[in-house]
Design a protein around this motif. Structure first.
Motif, PDB file in Angstrom:
ATOM      1  N   ARG A 159       0.834  -1.204   0.000  1.00 42.55           N
ATOM      2  CA  ARG A 159       0.000   0.000   0.000  1.00 42.55           C
ATOM      3  C   ARG A 159       0.864   1.247   0.000  1.00 42.55           C
ATOM      4  O   ARG A 159       1.960   1.269   0.529  1.00 42.55           O
ATOM      5  CB  ARG A 159      -0.905   0.047   1.229  1.00 42.55           C
ATOM      6  CG  ARG A 159      -2.066  -0.879   1.133  1.00 42.55           C
ATOM      7  CD  ARG A 159      -3.067  -0.636   2.235  1.00 42.55           C
ATOM      8  NE  ARG A 159      -3.751   0.620   1.993  1.00 42.55           N
ATOM      9  CZ  ARG A 159      -4.160   1.432   2.950  1.00 42.55           C
ATOM     10  NH1 ARG A 159      -3.985   1.138   4.207  1.00 42.55           N
ATOM     11  NH2 ARG A 159      -4.769   2.565   2.647  1.00 42.55           N
ATOM     12  N   GLY A 160       0.340   2.305  -0.588  1.00 41.39           N
ATOM     13  CA  GLY A 160       1.023   3.588  -0.559  1.00 41.39           C
ATOM     14  C   GLY A 160       2.030   3.788  -1.665  1.00 41.39           C
ATOM     15  O   GLY A 160       2.731   4.797  -1.678  1.00 41.39           O
ATOM     16  N   GLY A 161       2.087   2.870  -2.598  1.00 37.97           N
ATOM     17  CA  GLY A 161       3.018   3.011  -3.723  1.00 37.97           C
ATOM     18  C   GLY A 161       2.470   3.935  -4.802  1.00 37.97           C
ATOM     19  O   GLY A 161       1.430   4.569  -4.636  1.00 37.97           O
ATOM     20  N   LYS A 162       3.164   3.977  -5.901  1.00 33.62           N
ATOM     21  CA  LYS A 162       2.748   4.823  -7.020  1.00 33.62           C
ATOM     22  C   LYS A 162       1.453   4.318  -7.643  1.00 33.62           C
ATOM     23  O   LYS A 162       1.169   3.124  -7.636  1.00 33.62           O
ATOM     24  CB  LYS A 162       3.850   4.862  -8.074  1.00 33.62           C
ATOM     25  CG  LYS A 162       5.107   5.502  -7.569  1.00 33.62           C
ATOM     26  CD  LYS A 162       6.144   5.580  -8.649  1.00 33.62           C
ATOM     27  CE  LYS A 162       7.392   6.253  -8.105  1.00 33.62           C
ATOM     28  NZ  LYS A 162       8.400   6.419  -9.124  1.00 33.62           N
ATOM     29  N   LYS A 163       0.691   5.236  -8.188  1.00 32.05           N
ATOM     30  CA  LYS A 163      -0.606   4.900  -8.771  1.00 32.05           C
ATOM     31  C   LYS A 163      -0.481   4.056 -10.037  1.00 32.05           C
ATOM     32  O   LYS A 163      -1.442   3.428 -10.442  1.00 32.05           O
ATOM     33  CB  LYS A 163      -1.406   6.161  -9.050  1.00 32.05           C
ATOM     34  CG  LYS A 163      -1.784   6.907  -7.788  1.00 32.05           C
ATOM     35  CD  LYS A 163      -2.740   8.022  -8.068  1.00 32.05           C
ATOM     36  CE  LYS A 163      -2.983   8.891  -6.879  1.00 32.05           C
ATOM     37  NZ  LYS A 163      -3.633   8.317  -5.775  1.00 32.05           N
ATOM     38  N   ASP A 164       0.695   4.021 -10.646  1.00 32.73           N
ATOM     39  CA  ASP A 164       0.883   3.194 -11.835  1.00 32.73           C
ATOM     40  C   ASP A 164       1.520   1.838 -11.500  1.00 32.73           C
ATOM     41  O   ASP A 164       1.812   1.047 -12.389  1.00 32.73           O
ATOM     42  CB  ASP A 164       1.711   3.927 -12.887  1.00 32.73           C
ATOM     43  CG  ASP A 164       3.120   4.259 -12.424  1.00 32.73           C
ATOM     44  OD1 ASP A 164       3.398   4.172 -11.212  1.00 32.73           O
ATOM     45  OD2 ASP A 164       3.946   4.613 -13.280  1.00 32.73           O
ATOM     46  N   ASP A 165       1.707   1.565 -10.212  1.00 35.20           N
ATOM     47  CA  ASP A 165       2.252   0.283  -9.762  1.00 35.20           C
ATOM     48  C   ASP A 165       1.081  -0.671  -9.525  1.00 35.20           C
ATOM     49  O   ASP A 165       0.270  -0.459  -8.619  1.00 35.20           O
ATOM     50  CB  ASP A 165       3.064   0.474  -8.493  1.00 35.20           C
ATOM     51  CG  ASP A 165       3.589  -0.837  -7.915  1.00 35.20           C
ATOM     52  OD1 ASP A 165       3.629  -1.843  -8.646  1.00 35.20           O
ATOM     53  OD2 ASP A 165       3.944  -0.851  -6.728  1.00 35.20           O
ATOM     54  N   SER A 166       0.992  -1.709 -10.333  1.00 29.03           N
ATOM     55  CA  SER A 166      -0.157  -2.615 -10.274  1.00 29.03           C
ATOM     56  C   SER A 166      -0.296  -3.310  -8.916  1.00 29.03           C
ATOM     57  O   SER A 166      -1.414  -3.563  -8.454  1.00 29.03           O
ATOM     58  CB  SER A 166      -0.083  -3.647 -11.399  1.00 29.03           C
ATOM     59  OG  SER A 166       1.100  -4.417 -11.291  1.00 29.03           O
ATOM     60  N   MET A 167       0.811  -3.594  -8.256  1.00 23.03           N
ATOM     61  CA  MET A 167       0.733  -4.241  -6.948  1.00 23.03           C
ATOM     62  C   MET A 167       0.202  -3.279  -5.882  1.00 23.03           C
ATOM     63  O   MET A 167      -0.554  -3.676  -4.994  1.00 23.03           O
ATOM     64  CB  MET A 167       2.081  -4.813  -6.543  1.00 23.03           C
ATOM     65  CG  MET A 167       2.486  -5.986  -7.403  1.00 23.03           C
ATOM     66  SD  MET A 167       4.013  -6.724  -6.804  1.00 23.03           S
ATOM     67  CE  MET A 167       4.306  -7.917  -8.091  1.00 23.03           C
ATOM     68  N   SER A 168       0.567  -2.021  -5.976  1.00 22.90           N
ATOM     69  CA  SER A 168       0.049  -1.018  -5.048  1.00 22.90           C
ATOM     70  C   SER A 168      -1.440  -0.784  -5.268  1.00 22.90           C
ATOM     71  O   SER A 168      -2.205  -0.655  -4.304  1.00 22.90           O
ATOM     72  CB  SER A 168       0.800   0.306  -5.210  1.00 22.90           C
ATOM     73  OG  SER A 168       2.119   0.178  -4.795  1.00 22.90           O
ATOM     74  N   MET A 209      -8.158  -5.574  -9.062  1.00 27.45           N
ATOM     75  CA  MET A 209      -7.531  -6.756  -8.456  1.00 27.45           C
ATOM     76  C   MET A 209      -7.502  -7.892  -9.489  1.00 27.45           C
ATOM     77  O   MET A 209      -8.123  -8.933  -9.298  1.00 27.45           O
ATOM     78  CB  MET A 209      -8.285  -7.189  -7.191  1.00 27.45           C
ATOM     79  CG  MET A 209      -8.158  -6.234  -6.048  1.00 27.45           C
ATOM     80  SD  MET A 209      -8.799  -6.875  -4.470  1.00 27.45           S
ATOM     81  CE  MET A 209     -10.554  -6.777  -4.725  1.00 27.45           C
ATOM     82  N   PRO A 210      -6.764  -7.699 -10.588  1.00 24.55           N
ATOM     83  CA  PRO A 210      -6.727  -8.731 -11.636  1.00 24.55           C
ATOM     84  C   PRO A 210      -5.955  -9.979 -11.207  1.00 24.55           C
ATOM     85  O   PRO A 210      -5.044  -9.920 -10.373  1.00 24.55           O
ATOM     86  CB  PRO A 210      -6.021  -8.027 -12.797  1.00 24.55           C
ATOM     87  CG  PRO A 210      -5.193  -6.974 -12.158  1.00 24.55           C
ATOM     88  CD  PRO A 210      -5.943  -6.542 -10.919  1.00 24.55           C
ATOM     89  N   SER A 211      -6.325 -11.093 -11.798  1.00 23.59           N
ATOM     90  CA  SER A 211      -5.710 -12.363 -11.426  1.00 23.59           C
ATOM     91  C   SER A 211      -4.221 -12.411 -11.754  1.00 23.59           C
ATOM     92  O   SER A 211      -3.457 -13.076 -11.060  1.00 23.59           O
ATOM     93  CB  SER A 211      -6.443 -13.535 -12.087  1.00 23.59           C
ATOM     94  OG  SER A 211      -6.401 -13.409 -13.484  1.00 23.59           O
ATOM     95  N   VAL A 212      -3.796 -11.704 -12.780  1.00 22.56           N
ATOM     96  CA  VAL A 212      -2.365 -11.683 -13.135  1.00 22.56           C
ATOM     97  C   VAL A 212      -1.542 -11.086 -11.994  1.00 22.56           C
ATOM     98  O   VAL A 212      -0.494 -11.620 -11.625  1.00 22.56           O
ATOM     99  CB  VAL A 212      -2.151 -10.882 -14.442  1.00 22.56           C
ATOM    100  CG1 VAL A 212      -0.683 -10.693 -14.736  1.00 22.56           C
ATOM    101  CG2 VAL A 212      -2.849 -11.539 -15.608  1.00 22.56           C
ATOM    102  N   VAL A 213      -2.022 -10.006 -11.434  1.00 19.21           N
ATOM    103  CA  VAL A 213      -1.310  -9.368 -10.316  1.00 19.21           C
ATOM    104  C   VAL A 213      -1.403 -10.245  -9.071  1.00 19.21           C
ATOM    105  O   VAL A 213      -0.427 -10.397  -8.334  1.00 19.21           O
ATOM    106  CB  VAL A 213      -1.867  -7.951 -10.049  1.00 19.21           C
ATOM    107  CG1 VAL A 213      -1.183  -7.315  -8.859  1.00 19.21           C
ATOM    108  CG2 VAL A 213      -1.701  -7.080 -11.282  1.00 19.21           C
ATOM    109  N   PHE A 214      -2.564 -10.848  -8.851  1.00 22.50           N
ATOM    110  CA  PHE A 214      -2.707 -11.771  -7.727  1.00 22.50           C
ATOM    111  C   PHE A 214      -1.676 -12.890  -7.820  1.00 22.50           C
ATOM    112  O   PHE A 214      -1.024 -13.225  -6.836  1.00 22.50           O
ATOM    113  CB  PHE A 214      -4.122 -12.353  -7.685  1.00 22.50           C
ATOM    114  CG  PHE A 214      -4.239 -13.549  -6.782  1.00 22.50           C
ATOM    115  CD1 PHE A 214      -4.168 -13.408  -5.404  1.00 22.50           C
ATOM    116  CD2 PHE A 214      -4.381 -14.821  -7.311  1.00 22.50           C
ATOM    117  CE1 PHE A 214      -4.259 -14.521  -4.565  1.00 22.50           C
ATOM    118  CE2 PHE A 214      -4.472 -15.935  -6.484  1.00 22.50           C
ATOM    119  CZ  PHE A 214      -4.409 -15.777  -5.104  1.00 22.50           C
ATOM    120  N   ASP A 215      -1.521 -13.463  -9.000  1.00 26.06           N
ATOM    121  CA  ASP A 215      -0.555 -14.549  -9.181  1.00 26.06           C
ATOM    122  C   ASP A 215       0.865 -14.105  -8.829  1.00 26.06           C
ATOM    123  O   ASP A 215       1.612 -14.831  -8.177  1.00 26.06           O
ATOM    124  CB  ASP A 215      -0.592 -15.079 -10.613  1.00 26.06           C
ATOM    125  CG  ASP A 215      -1.870 -15.826 -10.937  1.00 26.06           C
ATOM    126  OD1 ASP A 215      -2.596 -16.245 -10.001  1.00 26.06           O
ATOM    127  OD2 ASP A 215      -2.163 -16.002 -12.138  1.00 26.06           O
TER     128      ASP A 215
END
Length: 73
Positions: A13-22, A56-62
């Motif tokens: 949390r708190g990362g850049k808005k273009d960071d998919s994990m954040s 919350m796409p599955s690719v990022v979840f993986d």
């Protein structure tokens, strides 16, 4: 493993808005029905498939789950 997947992902949390994990972590944080104590891949994956939240796409979840396993298993 002493931390749930939810607790692990909160560290992004708190990362850049273009960071998919954040973005995933922020969406997960605000999702009141997210299974916060879950540690298993299948229940979490099933939840995300049924919810189908574009933030919350599955690719990022993986990717996140792989990091989670490396660190806590």
């Amino acid at each position: 493993m002493d931390r749930s997947f939810y607790q692990f992902v909160l560290s992004f949390r708190g990362g850049k808005k273009d960071d998919s994990m954040s973005v995933f972590a922020e969406a997960m944080f605000y999702d009141q029905s997210f299974p916060r104590d879950e540690r298993g891949f299948d229940p979490l994956s099933r939840y995300l498939e049924e919810k189908a939240d574009p933030e919350m796409p599955s690719v990022v979840f993986d990717e996140l789950f792989e990091l989670y396993q490396e660190r806590f298993r």
